[in-house]
Scaffold this active site. Structure first.
Site, short mmCIF file in Angstrom:
data_model
loop_
_atom_site.label_atom_id
_atom_site.label_comp_id
_atom_site.label_asym_id
_atom_site.label_seq_id
_atom_site.Cartn_x
_atom_site.Cartn_y
_atom_site.Cartn_z
N GLU A 201 -23.15 -61.63 104.20
CA GLU A 201 -23.07 -61.27 102.78
C GLU A 201 -21.62 -61.28 102.32
O GLU A 201 -21.08 -60.26 101.87
CB GLU A 201 -23.78 -59.93 102.51
CG GLU A 201 -25.26 -60.02 102.84
CD GLU A 201 -26.11 -58.88 102.31
OE1 GLU A 201 -25.57 -57.87 101.82
OE2 GLU A 201 -27.36 -59.00 102.36
N GLU A 324 -32.23 -62.27 106.53
CA GLU A 324 -32.62 -60.90 106.17
C GLU A 324 -33.68 -61.00 105.10
O GLU A 324 -33.44 -61.58 104.03
CB GLU A 324 -31.43 -60.08 105.64
CG GLU A 324 -30.46 -59.67 106.72
CD GLU A 324 -29.37 -58.73 106.21
OE1 GLU A 324 -29.64 -57.95 105.27
OE2 GLU A 324 -28.26 -58.79 106.78
O1 AHR Z 1 -30.49 -54.71 106.33
C1 AHR Z 1 -29.68 -53.76 105.72
C2 AHR Z 1 -28.48 -54.37 104.99
O2 AHR Z 1 -28.92 -55.16 103.94
C3 AHR Z 1 -27.61 -55.28 105.80
O3 AHR Z 1 -26.67 -54.61 106.56
C4 AHR Z 1 -26.94 -56.11 104.75
O4 AHR Z 1 -26.59 -57.39 105.20
C5 AHR Z 1 -27.96 -56.13 103.63
O5 AHR Z 1 -27.39 -55.86 102.41
#
Ligand code: AHR
Length: 520
Positions: A201, A324
């Site tokens: 991110e 994710e």
């Molecule tokens: O999964 C939780 C968080 O969500 C992670 O650390 C981040 O990459 C995302 O914003």
């Protein structure tokens, strides 16, 4: 489609063991599905069933790692119950150590004698990290459950040198000082490192970068990912937040030739508001519908990002890694709940199933996906509380769908009724199909309608099998959960609701259910 249904009279999950299509003879819904087994598509990368384990809350400590001296039964420090459960669903790949945590992680903190490792603040998620779970523990854990390894590299506060030395420490044979250090720390042979993610991110917690800046940073780091031809490492660029196709466009245009895959992150928040995301267990049909709509948005996202990638990579060499994804609800109430801990209901199971369907439909572009997260964090597979463990409804979807790992995708056409709630609507039935290496055709069917059973008529040109059997996951309530005291409220059961005659399958799907059929 003109559809008339009769409300299903709910019952306990065990009833599904007894039902047959005759039990729903008065269900007049008429969903038509064609599985094009005569038009096979791409191989479904097993890695779309991947997982994500971040150093936060009880995601690692207590959830996976308890240490060798723990009274909790363990294999060299890893919880035995969790290891066995993960092995059973054939986890193909694990992403670690973050997440946001990754861009503050110093790999040197997590090697060497455990009693000498530093304790650091977990600046991303609160609390402290004892570093008892480090590189050796992660690589050995992945080997223990048979998963590939995916490291998130610290770009935000790290350096290309730290990254290349970490990779050398893990993968070097021979007699370099780093290989010798690894041996001195107890590991003789190099490990296989399969994937590296260059930052996480980067538009946000990874460094608040603009896409142009990150694309150049990516090129810098990617240059120093040294791998041998016999042990390649897939380099994954930190990708977009949800709909931000501009990010994908810029990174592909500036760095595309050095990118093996680019990531995409997307979370479904039932209320759409980060300040009040919605409860994991106390919700009504409005949030049921919103969550399913959120999951279905993944199709739109992949289509859009893939179209941008096509401009630079029409042959689809570069994968999309949705590293994710999942449902993000309010942390469960209670003072002692760890960060990002949420219960997991039948709603999570159905939304996982339709998301996996979407990944499979984009098998040519989606090379990996990692649900967030593995244990005790967000849409978890597994919840633990001290010595107790419970498998979540989402776990069971991954269990039922594991037959698709490595199968050949079979395109599916659906003509199905609409499920409506208020002004919102979604197709009620979702389907995906694949033929595995042994030639067995597997079909997953999901009924999102919480009130009505649906009769599905499915034709499968090119399929000559004569037997069908399967499993069903459902429960009496949309918010049914497994708890430490009642761990088997939502669990797959044998499915007796399908028949196969003259190349046509008829299946009666209970309301709010996931069914996976095997055709022999
Ligand atoms: O999964 C939780 C968080 O969500 C992670 O650390 C981040 O990459 C995302 O914003």
């Amino acid at each position: 489609m003109n559809v008339k249904t009769r409300a299903w009279r709910g019952g306990l999950a065990a009833i599904w063991l007894l039902i047959s299509s005759a039990g729903y003879a008065d269900t007049t819904t008429n969903a038509q599905i064609t599985v094009h087994s005569d038009r096979p598509g791409a191989i479904i990368h097993p890695e779309i069933y991947g997982q994500f384990a971040e150093q936060l809350g009880r995601g690692i400590y207590g959830g996976i790692w308890v240490g060798e001296n723990s009274p909790i039964p363990n294999i060299k420090g890893y919880r035995k119950d969790v290891v066995e459960a993960l092995k059973a669903i054939k986890v193909p790949v694990i992403r670690w150590p973050g997440g946001c945590f990754a861009d503050q992680y110093d790999w040197r903190d997590g090697i060497g004698a455990r009693d000498k490792r530093p304790v650091r603040m977990n600046a991303s998620w609160g609390g402290e990290d004892s570093n008892q779970f480090g590189t050796h523990e992660f690589m050995d854990f992945a080997a223990l459950i048979g998963a590939k390894t995916y490291l998130s590299i610290n770009v935000g506060t790290g350096s290309p040198r730290e990254m290349s030395q970490w990779i050398e420490y893990i993968t070097a044979d021979g007699h370099s000082t780093l290989a010798s250090e690894r041996r001195a720390n107890g590991r003789d042979k190099p490990w296989k490192l399969d994937y590296v993610g260059i930052g996480n991110e980067m538009w946000g917690c990874g460094g608040s970068m603009r896409a142009q800046f990150y694309a150049d940073v990516y090129r810098l780091y990617a240059t120093f990912v040294h791998a041998s031809a016999s042990a390649p490492i897939v380099r994954i660029a930190s990708g977009a937040n949800a709909d931000d196709v501009g990010w994908t466009d810029t990174v592909m245009s500036i760095a595309g030739s050095q990118v093996d895959a680019i990531s995409l992150h997307n979370y479904t928040i039932p209320t759409g508001s980060w300040s009040h995301k919605g409860s994991a267990t106390q919700f009504g049909e409005d949030e049921w519908m919103a969550t399913l709509q959120g999951a279905l948005h993944m199709d739109d996202l992949i289509t859009k990002h893939s179209a941008v990638m096509d401009k630079y990579d029409p042959k689809k060499r570069v994968g999309l890694a949705v590293d994710e994804w999942g449902n993000w609800m309010d942390q469960d109430p209670g003072a002692d709940q760890p960060a990002l801990y949420q219960q997991n209901s039948l709603r999570d199971a159905l939304s996982a199933a339709i998301t996996l369907d979407i990944f499979q439909a984009h098998a040519d572009r989606v090379h990996m996906a990692n649900i967030a997260q593995m244990v005790n964090v967000l849409q978890a597979m597994i919840l633990t509380d001290k010595s107790r463990m419970v498998l979540t409804p989402t776990y069971y979807v991954f269990d039922m769908y594991k037959v698709f790992q490595g199968a050949t995708y079979l395109p599916v056409d659906v003509q199905v009724p609409t499920y409506r709630y208020g002004n919102a609507s979604v197709p009620s039935i979702h389907a995906t199909a694949g033929r595995d290496a042994a030639g067995v055709v597997h079909v997953a069917l999901v009924n999102l309608d919480p009130h009505h059973a649906e009769t599905v008529h499915m034709t499968l040109p090119g399929v000559n099998e004569s037997n069908v059997h399967g499993r069903v996951l459902t429960a009496p309530a949309i918010n049914a959960i497994n708890t430490f005291d009642l761990p088997e409220q939502v669990k797959p059961a044998a499915f007796g609701g399908a028949t196969l005659k003259h190349g046509m399958v008829t299946a009666v799907l209970p309301p709010k259910s996931v069914v996976v059929l095997d055709l022999h």
